[in-house]
Design a protein around this motif. Structure first.
Motif, PDB file in Angstrom:
ATOM      1  N   THR A   1       1.035  -1.231  -0.286  1.00 41.12           N
ATOM      2  CA  THR A   1       0.573  -0.015  -0.039  1.00 41.12           C
ATOM      3  C   THR A   1       0.815   1.431  -0.139  1.00 41.12           C
ATOM      4  O   THR A   1       0.249   2.148  -0.559  1.00 41.12           O
ATOM      5  CB  THR A   1      -1.299   0.303   1.294  1.00 41.12           C
ATOM      6  OG1 THR A   1      -0.676  -0.181   2.219  1.00 41.12           O
ATOM      7  CG2 THR A   1      -1.889  -1.411   1.035  1.00 41.12           C
ATOM      8  N   ALA A   2       2.161   1.311   0.182  1.00 42.56           N
ATOM      9  CA  ALA A   2       2.760   2.137   0.554  1.00 42.56           C
ATOM     10  C   ALA A   2       3.219   3.499  -0.718  1.00 42.56           C
ATOM     11  O   ALA A   2       3.148   4.756  -0.978  1.00 42.56           O
ATOM     12  CB  ALA A   2       3.957   1.721   0.722  1.00 42.56           C
ATOM     13  N   GLY A   3       3.000   2.705  -1.924  1.00 36.53           N
ATOM     14  CA  GLY A   3       2.983   3.959  -3.076  1.00 36.53           C
ATOM     15  C   GLY A   3       1.153   4.114  -3.055  1.00 36.53           C
ATOM     16  O   GLY A   3       1.013   5.499  -3.987  1.00 36.53           O
ATOM     17  N   TRP A   4       0.210   3.686  -3.161  1.00 35.96           N
ATOM     18  CA  TRP A   4      -0.871   4.168  -3.069  1.00 35.96           C
ATOM     19  C   TRP A   4      -1.197   5.866  -1.849  1.00 35.96           C
ATOM     20  O   TRP A   4      -1.679   5.916  -2.285  1.00 35.96           O
ATOM     21  CB  TRP A   4      -1.614   3.092  -2.976  1.00 35.96           C
ATOM     22  CG  TRP A   4      -3.511   3.225  -2.313  1.00 35.96           C
ATOM     23  CD1 TRP A   4      -3.854   4.345  -3.327  1.00 35.96           C
ATOM     24  CD2 TRP A   4      -4.154   3.761  -1.531  1.00 35.96           C
ATOM     25  NE1 TRP A   4      -5.579   4.671  -3.040  1.00 35.96           N
ATOM     26  CE2 TRP A   4      -5.461   4.991  -1.416  1.00 35.96           C
ATOM     27  CE3 TRP A   4      -4.417   4.007  -0.441  1.00 35.96           C
ATOM     28  CZ2 TRP A   4      -6.146   5.227  -0.768  1.00 35.96           C
ATOM     29  CZ3 TRP A   4      -5.035   3.730   1.049  1.00 35.96           C
ATOM     30  CH2 TRP A   4      -6.279   4.461   0.415  1.00 35.96           C
ATOM     31  N   ILE A   5      -0.358   5.008  -0.674  1.00 37.54           N
ATOM     32  CA  ILE A   5      -0.627   5.418   0.195  1.00 37.54           C
ATOM     33  C   ILE A   5       0.612   6.904  -0.714  1.00 37.54           C
ATOM     34  O   ILE A   5      -0.059   8.770  -0.240  1.00 37.54           O
ATOM     35  CB  ILE A   5      -0.088   5.482   1.841  1.00 37.54           C
ATOM     36  CG1 ILE A   5      -0.461   3.980   2.173  1.00 37.54           C
ATOM     37  CG2 ILE A   5       0.772   6.376   2.605  1.00 37.54           C
ATOM     38  CD1 ILE A   5      -2.118   4.509   2.552  1.00 37.54           C
ATOM     39  N   ALA A   6       1.579   7.056  -0.908  1.00 39.54           N
ATOM     40  CA  ALA A   6       2.187   7.784  -1.073  1.00 39.54           C
ATOM     41  C   ALA A   6       1.852   9.354  -2.444  1.00 39.54           C
ATOM     42  O   ALA A   6       1.719  10.153  -2.002  1.00 39.54           O
ATOM     43  CB  ALA A   6       3.665   7.503  -1.814  1.00 39.54           C
ATOM     44  N   ASN A   7       0.595   8.496  -3.082  1.00 40.45           N
ATOM     45  CA  ASN A   7       0.069   8.952  -3.976  1.00 40.45           C
ATOM     46  C   ASN A   7      -1.560   9.945  -3.562  1.00 40.45           C
ATOM     47  O   ASN A   7      -1.188  11.031  -3.463  1.00 40.45           O
ATOM     48  CB  ASN A   7      -0.328   8.566  -5.376  1.00 40.45           C
ATOM     49  CG  ASN A   7       1.058   7.618  -5.748  1.00 40.45           C
ATOM     50  OD1 ASN A   7       1.519   8.874  -6.245  1.00 40.45           O
ATOM     51  ND2 ASN A   7       0.509   6.993  -6.330  1.00 40.45           N
ATOM     52  N   LEU A   8      -1.586   9.858  -2.749  1.00 36.67           N
ATOM     53  CA  LEU A   8      -2.909  10.109  -1.284  1.00 36.67           C
ATOM     54  C   LEU A   8      -2.477  11.351  -1.282  1.00 36.67           C
ATOM     55  O   LEU A   8      -2.605  12.277  -0.570  1.00 36.67           O
ATOM     56  CB  LEU A   8      -2.951   9.019  -0.875  1.00 36.67           C
ATOM     57  CG  LEU A   8      -4.568   9.621   0.709  1.00 36.67           C
ATOM     58  CD1 LEU A   8      -5.925  10.071  -0.887  1.00 36.67           C
ATOM     59  CD2 LEU A   8      -4.910   8.006   1.245  1.00 36.67           C
ATOM     60  N   LEU A   9      -1.165  10.957  -0.462  1.00 40.93           N
ATOM     61  CA  LEU A   9      -0.592  12.244   0.458  1.00 40.93           C
ATOM     62  C   LEU A   9       0.335  13.246  -0.109  1.00 40.93           C
ATOM     63  O   LEU A   9       0.594  13.927   0.628  1.00 40.93           O
ATOM     64  CB  LEU A   9       0.562  11.784   1.601  1.00 40.93           C
ATOM     65  CG  LEU A   9       0.121  10.475   2.352  1.00 40.93           C
ATOM     66  CD1 LEU A   9       0.688   9.867   3.575  1.00 40.93           C
ATOM     67  CD2 LEU A   9      -1.009  11.211   3.518  1.00 40.93           C
ATOM     68  N   GLN A  10       0.392  12.829  -1.705  1.00 40.74           N
ATOM     69  CA  GLN A  10       1.353  13.604  -2.465  1.00 40.74           C
ATOM     70  C   GLN A  10       2.288  13.866  -2.258  1.00 40.74           C
ATOM     71  O   GLN A  10       2.912  15.242  -2.563  1.00 40.74           O
ATOM     72  CB  GLN A  10       0.779  14.476  -3.038  1.00 40.74           C
ATOM     73  CG  GLN A  10      -0.636  14.980  -3.180  1.00 40.74           C
ATOM     74  CD  GLN A  10      -1.482  16.104  -3.966  1.00 40.74           C
ATOM     75  OE1 GLN A  10      -1.449  17.378  -2.768  1.00 40.74           O
ATOM     76  NE2 GLN A  10      -3.169  16.728  -4.561  1.00 40.74           N
ATOM     77  N   ILE A  11       3.457  12.988  -2.014  1.00 42.11           N
ATOM     78  CA  ILE A  11       4.431  13.076  -1.783  1.00 42.11           C
ATOM     79  C   ILE A  11       5.314  11.841  -2.516  1.00 42.11           C
ATOM     80  O   ILE A  11       7.176  12.403  -1.851  1.00 42.11           O
ATOM     81  CB  ILE A  11       4.826  12.736  -0.127  1.00 42.11           C
ATOM     82  CG1 ILE A  11       4.820  11.268   0.112  1.00 42.11           C
ATOM     83  CG2 ILE A  11       3.523  13.742   0.614  1.00 42.11           C
ATOM     84  CD1 ILE A  11       4.995  10.417   1.678  1.00 42.11           C
ATOM     85  N   SER A  12       5.467  11.834  -3.893  1.00 47.84           N
ATOM     86  CA  SER A  12       5.896  11.320  -4.490  1.00 47.84           C
ATOM     87  C   SER A  12       6.646  11.677  -5.294  1.00 47.84           C
ATOM     88  O   SER A  12       6.702  13.134  -5.327  1.00 47.84           O
ATOM     89  CB  SER A  12       4.744  10.061  -5.492  1.00 47.84           C
ATOM     90  OG  SER A  12       4.388  11.010  -6.527  1.00 47.84           O
ATOM     91  N   SER A  13       7.830  11.587  -5.753  1.00 43.78           N
ATOM     92  CA  SER A  13       9.074  12.283  -6.835  1.00 43.78           C
ATOM     93  C   SER A  13       8.215  12.901  -7.665  1.00 43.78           C
ATOM     94  O   SER A  13       8.919  13.731  -8.727  1.00 43.78           O
ATOM     95  CB  SER A  13      10.300  11.546  -6.533  1.00 43.78           C
ATOM     96  OG  SER A  13      10.141  10.111  -8.146  1.00 43.78           O
ATOM     97  N   LYS A  14       7.310  12.640  -8.436  1.00 46.17           N
ATOM     98  CA  LYS A  14       6.524  13.148  -9.159  1.00 46.17           C
ATOM     99  C   LYS A  14       6.359  14.386  -8.943  1.00 46.17           C
ATOM    100  O   LYS A  14       6.240  15.101  -9.853  1.00 46.17           O
ATOM    101  CB  LYS A  14       5.257  12.178  -9.716  1.00 46.17           C
ATOM    102  CG  LYS A  14       5.560  10.851 -10.131  1.00 46.17           C
ATOM    103  CD  LYS A  14       4.458  10.166 -10.377  1.00 46.17           C
ATOM    104  CE  LYS A  14       4.557   8.832 -11.079  1.00 46.17           C
ATOM    105  NZ  LYS A  14       3.309   7.775 -11.160  1.00 46.17           N
ATOM    106  N   GLN A  15       6.426  14.717  -7.560  1.00 42.40           N
ATOM    107  CA  GLN A  15       5.680  16.559  -7.327  1.00 42.40           C
ATOM    108  C   GLN A  15       7.486  16.759  -7.293  1.00 42.40           C
ATOM    109  O   GLN A  15       7.844  17.999  -7.029  1.00 42.40           O
ATOM    110  CB  GLN A  15       5.392  16.350  -6.413  1.00 42.40           C
ATOM    111  CG  GLN A  15       3.451  16.240  -6.588  1.00 42.40           C
ATOM    112  CD  GLN A  15       2.940  14.527  -6.611  1.00 42.40           C
ATOM    113  OE1 GLN A  15       4.162  13.979  -6.088  1.00 42.40           O
ATOM    114  NE2 GLN A  15       2.391  14.184  -7.212  1.00 42.40           N
ATOM    115  N   ALA A  16       8.567  15.587  -7.331  1.00 37.70           N
ATOM    116  CA  ALA A  16       9.930  17.029  -7.246  1.00 37.70           C
ATOM    117  C   ALA A  16      10.226  17.544  -7.859  1.00 37.70           C
ATOM    118  O   ALA A  16       9.379  17.767  -8.870  1.00 37.70           O
ATOM    119  CB  ALA A  16      11.103  15.754  -7.101  1.00 37.70           C
ATOM    120  N   THR A  17      11.125  18.665  -7.072  1.00 36.89           N
ATOM    121  CA  THR A  17      10.764  20.118  -7.823  1.00 36.89           C
ATOM    122  C   THR A  17      12.542  20.110  -7.950  1.00 36.89           C
ATOM    123  O   THR A  17      13.473  19.437  -8.383  1.00 36.89           O
ATOM    124  CB  THR A  17      10.802  21.585  -7.431  1.00 36.89           C
ATOM    125  OG1 THR A  17      11.856  21.465  -6.401  1.00 36.89           O
ATOM    126  CG2 THR A  17       9.231  21.510  -7.281  1.00 36.89           C
ATOM    127  N   GLY A  18      13.254  20.988  -9.385  1.00 37.26           N
ATOM    128  CA  GLY A  18      14.225  21.139  -9.735  1.00 37.26           C
ATOM    129  C   GLY A  18      15.273  20.426 -10.605  1.00 37.26           C
ATOM    130  O   GLY A  18      14.348  19.800 -11.320  1.00 37.26           O
TER     131      GLY A  18
END
Length: 624
Positions: free
Chosen positions: A385-402
């Motif tokens: 469930t970690a991947g689903w939780i990360a996307n739900l909480l919006q902390i996956s590196s797809k939101q990474a900047t730089g």
């Protein structure tokens, strides 16, 4: 002869089953430990009865010890001191205060809910204080969680393993010798950690010297020398003080990894392969040796013990250790959820069961069963469930900047400045000191080296960046650089300026062509140098979207305009050649303005790095 063949057959079945589990896990993109446990149990005495680890005798303990040394050394290699420094206080608390909280909370849960005697409850808790780097690291690569969270989880998993393992052996020693003085036990813990750290630091430095200066050795032989030195250090530490070898291996890996060793990537790959093999063999053997009857005999109390560990003890641990950190509530919640146990936990639990049984102390099989129940529940529940939780909480590196940009030229400097103005991290890489000076004048971080060296990309922090862009004047080199960056570091967006011919070889679709398909970087750099460019912006609106898009495309087709950036959902990104535009998109572009150079100089617009974004009538006029 028959006995030796039986052992050979056991090892062959173990390796085949372990690698098969790894292949299946990679295909289904699931944690490999799920299938390793399943295959091990199915092949064991409670399944098809093909595997009988007890035939290995004391050899099983030897395999566990040497394989664990490799696994923890590889974990130490993954420690980046610069990244750890950013979260050093929180990480220190997780390894110290967090260990104490888990020890006390796990003990209380095992005693009150699982109805274990206090001695066995404390022993269980001391085993499960460790998280599993062999589970956490692959999991984080699959879900691409943001770098700060990933650094904490990886650092906790690697550093808490030696601390937790030594703590567990100290507790075991106290249980086996009931009259032991607690002060002596605590002193023994710190002595083991100290001895292991000193030997590991010296050994890691020795390994780095071998890699740097033993040029007469091939890389293949250097890798084997490091393996031999590692096992030698482990044996030396164990000889001086039992169980100090665990700390030695982690420290040696960390020191080696942070010694600026050239081409250490080859060693990392070799050790990574050995780690996969070691984990596969150990989990299959240990799971095959597990009695499922003892797991089911634990009852509901043990199930509630593990649930309390997951939903009460771990959140309290994270809350206390991150109280004054800059982590947001989403990151803390994710940290509270992800703490799967792995091979070190399984190994210690199995060894302790043997020790307790040999000393005639009841509870050996029960504690092993409870440890494996903890591993199964944490891996299955949290790992799946970690991947689903990360996307739900919006902390996956797809939101990474730089952004990391290779090539210092007028256009790359302009793009870097625009990202910098948004407050995003920007790192530029170039081999030419003169070109790099222009970037340094803009207060941009520059690495004067070759981006073909993955160590340079690592120094640039590409693992935590959202975008990689290769835009030197050589398109073929750009394509190779981008492919390597995509394969080694997996940033969410990888772009390069390269000719169409290279795109035919881009079978993996990991590399995007930047800007437009027929982009000529030399021409536009000349335009910027001559001041023949204006920087514009336009926003697509619903009322005139089709006309806007058609007019902009017409300017692109004539070579007058090149879109460079797109702002969508408040995120600034480099435009790939295949970009599909949508209503609401804000496009930042360069427009060729071929007025005489004299007029440009008089109007003081030659400095390309000082271009300001404007709404240009040449483009916006389509609305009127």
């Amino acid at each position: 002869m028959e006995a030796s063949f039986d052992i050979t057959l056991q090892m062959v079945i173990t390796v085949i089953a372990g690698i098969s589990a790894q292949v299946l896990a990679a295909y289904l993109r699931l944690p490999s430990i799920v299938f390793l446990l399943l295959f091990g149990i199915l092949l064991g005495s409670d399944g098809f009865g093909l595997l009988h680890p007890h035939l290995l005798g004391t050899g099983l303990e030897t395999i566990v010890a040497l394989a664990t040394a490799i696994i923890l050394f590889e974990g130490g290699l993954s420690l980046d001191l610069r990244e750890l420094y950013k979260v050093s206080v929180t990480l220190q608390l997780l390894v110290t205060l967090g260990t104490l909280i888990t020890l006390l909370g796990g003990s209380v849960a095992a005693h009150w809910l699982g109805e274990f005697p206090w001695a066995i409850a404390f022993l269980y808790a001391s085993i499960i204080v460790v998280t599993g780097p062999t589970v956490v690291s692959p999991l984080l690569k699959q879900i691409n969680v943001d770098r700060q969270v990933a650094t904490l989880l990886e650092g906790e998993g690697v550093l808490i393993d030696p601390v937790g393992a030594i703590l567990a052996f100290v507790v075991l020693d106290t249980v086996l010798n009931g009259d032991s003085d607690p002060k002596i036990a605590v002193m023994g813990l710190f002595i083991r950690l100290g001895i292991g750290a000193v030997i590991g630091a010296m050994g890691g430095y020795l390994m780095s010297l071998i890699f740097k200066h033993a040029n007469f050795l091939s890389f293949e032989l250097k890798n084997l020398v490091v393996l031999a030195v590692l096992w030698g250090l482990f044996a030396l530490a164990q000889t001086i003080r039992t169980e100090s070898g665990i700390m030695t291996t982690v420290t040696a890996g960390a020191v080696f990894a942070n010694s600026s060793v050239p081409e250490d990537r080859l060693l990392r790959q070799f050790k990574g392969q050995l780690t996969i093999l070691s984990v596969s063999v150990l989990f299959i053997l240990l799971a095959a040796d597990l009695s499922m009857k003892s797991v089911f005999a634990l009852g509901w109390g043990s199930l509630f013990t593990v649930l309390a560990l997951m939903f009460i003890v771990r959140p309290i641990n994270i809350l206390c250790c991150t109280w004054n950190s800059d982590l947001n509530w989403r990151q803390k919640l994710f940290l509270s959820w992800v703490a799967p146990r792995g091979i070190v936990c399984a190994s210690i639990g199995s060894l302790f069961a043997i020790s307790l049984t040999q000393r005639g102390i009841a509870g050996g099989e029960a504690i092993k069963a409870l440890v494996f129940l903890t591993i199964i529940m944490t891996v299955v529940c949290q790992g799946l469930t970690a991947g689903w939780i990360a996307n739900l909480l919006q902390i996956s590196s797809k939101q990474a900047t730089g952004v990391v940009i290779v090539g210092c030229n007028p256009l790359s400097l302009l793009i870097a400045r625009l990202f910098q103005q948004r407050g995003e991290d920007v790192v530029m890489i170039d081999t030419d000191p003169e070109c790099s000076q222009a970037a340094e004048a803009e207060n941009l971080r520059v690495i004067i080296s070759s981006a073909l060296d993955t160590g340079v990309l690592d120094d640039a922090g590409l693992e935590s960046m959202g975008t990689f862009l290769a835009m030197t004047n050589n398109g073929e080199v750009n394509f190779v650089l981008a492919q390597r960056a995509a394969e080694e570091f997996h940033p969410p967006m990888v772009l390069a300026v390269f000719p169409r011919a290279s795109s035919a070889n881009n079978n993996s679709n990991k590399v995007n062509q930047a800007f437009i398909s027929d982009f000529t970087i030399k021409t536009w750099n000349e335009y910027l140098d001559d001041g023949q460019v204006t920087l514009g912006k336009t926003t697509f609106n619903a009322a005139d979207f089709s006309n806007q898009k058609a007019y902009l495309q017409a300017l692109i087709d004539t070579g007058e305009l090149v879109p460079i950036l797109i702002e969508r959902d408040k995120r600034l990104e480099i435009i790939p050649a295949t970009q599909e535009w949508e209503i609401g998109d804000r496009i930042i572009y360069l427009l060729h303005d071929p007025r005489p150079n004299l007029l440009k100089r008089l109007s003081d617009t030659k400095k390309y790095t000082r271009l300001a974004i404007e709404n240009l009538l040449e483009v916006e006029g389509v609305r009127s």
